[in-house]
Scaffold this motif. Structure first.
Motif, PDB file in Angstrom:
ATOM      1  N   TYR A 239      -0.011  -2.340   9.207  1.00 58.80           N
ATOM      2  CA  TYR A 239      -0.658  -1.163   7.689  1.00 58.80           C
ATOM      3  C   TYR A 239      -1.784  -2.830   7.549  1.00 58.80           C
ATOM      4  CZ  TYR A 239      -0.666   0.399   2.621  1.00 58.80           C
ATOM      5  OH  TYR A 239      -1.542   0.220   1.983  1.00 58.80           O
ATOM      6  N   LYS A 240      -3.262  -1.619   7.540  1.00 58.33           N
ATOM      7  CA  LYS A 240      -3.515  -3.415   6.658  1.00 58.33           C
ATOM      8  C   LYS A 240      -3.574  -3.301   5.342  1.00 58.33           C
ATOM      9  CE  LYS A 240      -6.848  -1.155  10.630  1.00 58.33           C
ATOM     10  NZ  LYS A 240      -7.724  -0.427  11.033  1.00 58.33           N
TER      11      LYS A 240
ATOM     12  N   GLU B  51      -7.099  -0.042   5.356  1.00 57.74           N
ATOM     13  CA  GLU B  51      -6.842   0.736   5.804  1.00 57.74           C
ATOM     14  C   GLU B  51      -7.299   2.217   5.252  1.00 57.74           C
ATOM     15  OE1 GLU B  51      -3.008   0.648   8.385  1.00 57.74           O
ATOM     16  OE2 GLU B  51      -4.345   2.016   8.418  1.00 57.74           O
TER      17      GLU B  51
ATOM     18  N   ARG C  32      -2.143   6.343  13.644  1.00 59.78           N
ATOM     19  CA  ARG C  32      -1.598   5.253  13.183  1.00 59.78           C
ATOM     20  C   ARG C  32      -0.745   4.484  14.220  1.00 59.78           C
ATOM     21  NH1 ARG C  32      -3.148   1.568  12.258  1.00 59.78           N
ATOM     22  NH2 ARG C  32      -2.535  -0.086  10.934  1.00 59.78           N
TER      23      ARG C  32
END
Ligand SMILES: [Mn+2]
Length: 261
Positions: free
Chosen positions: A190-191, A196, A220
């Motif tokens: 998870y960014k 994200e 994702r």
């Protein structure tokens, strides 16, 4: 109950014990069928799915899974199949085989008083993405979008369908295997809320006053249940080859994430 799952990547050459994988997925559907009104599969259920003009013997490997969906649709459960970026090449064959309704594009539905935005998630970006990301990320996104255009070109799809399945499948499954191995060796967690893409896309929708209560995505291979400022929630489903995660919407409109066993 309404169920959501995605990203089984059935048939992947990078996933060992293919039959155990498919069997577990079938068991999962069996479990859902006990109280399901509808089941939404949000893309990439197959690692590679292409419908050729010549009979494709390799499709036989998916018969148990397809038969299970046929059974569910016969029972009166609405099964919806969203195409992902690995299995968008269906031209009526999968629908005929399973009785599922196929969706090629994202859609918004209202169920139990809630507005739900459903999509696989590939190619969804916030409107300001070109100014948002640094150069290298921007380049990567541009490359992905170009490839996506190629994949969705009706002319190129027609050409690919003319190939002998042996040839087409060799390319298709190798390409899919490469992307799977790349991800396994170099996972992209998870960014964060400010990076994200799918979260930013949802926030952007809310800003444009396209309100939905839930945004549900696949693609994702991460699990996420995040409340965004407007009171909406973004749910990313995880996967059905490692963690077998799924979401469930009950008749009161509560959406929850679960893992099978
Ligand atoms: Mn995908």
């Amino acid at each position: 109950m309404i169920y959501f799952l995605s990203d089984a990547h059935l048939g992947s050459l990078a996933i060992e014990r293919g039959w155990a994988h498919q069997k577990k997925l079938i068991e999962m559907l069996e479990m859902m069928s006990k109280d399901a009104v509808s089941i939404y599969m949000l893309g990439d259920m197959f690692d590679f799915w292409m419908e050729y003009f010549i009979h494709d013997k390799k499709k036989r490997q998916y018969h148990p899974f397809c038969k299970e969906i046929r059974k569910l649709t016969k029972q009166g459960i609405h099964v919806h199949f969203f195409t992902g970026n690995h299995d968008l090449w269906t031209f009526g064959g999968l629908a005929a085989l399973t009785g599922a309704e196929i969706h090629y594009d994202p859609c918004t539905i209202i169920r139990y008083g809630k507005a739900l935005y459903l999509a696989h998630g590939d190619g969804l970006l916030p409107s300001n993405w070109e100014t948002l990301y640094p150069k290298d990320v921007k380049k990567k996104i541009q490359r992905f979008m170009k490839l996506r255009e190629v994949f969705r070109s009706p002319f190129l799809q027609l050409c690919y369908r003319c190939l002998h399945p042996k040839v087409g499948n060799w390319f298709g499954y190798q390409w899919a295997k490469r992307s799977r191995l790349k991800e396994l060796n170099n996972p992209c967690p998870y960014k964060g809320e400010d990076k994200e893409e799918l979260v930013l896309f949802a926030k952007d929708q809310e800003k444009q006053r396209n309100h939905r209560d839930y945004y549900i995505f696949g693609h994702r291979h991460i699990e996420l249940d995040l409340q965004i400022a407007s009171g909406s929630r973004v749910v990313i489903l995880g996967d059905c080859f490692q963690h077998y995660t799924y979401a469930k919407l009950d008749h009161k409109g509560n959406l929850t994430l679960h893992s099978y066993e």
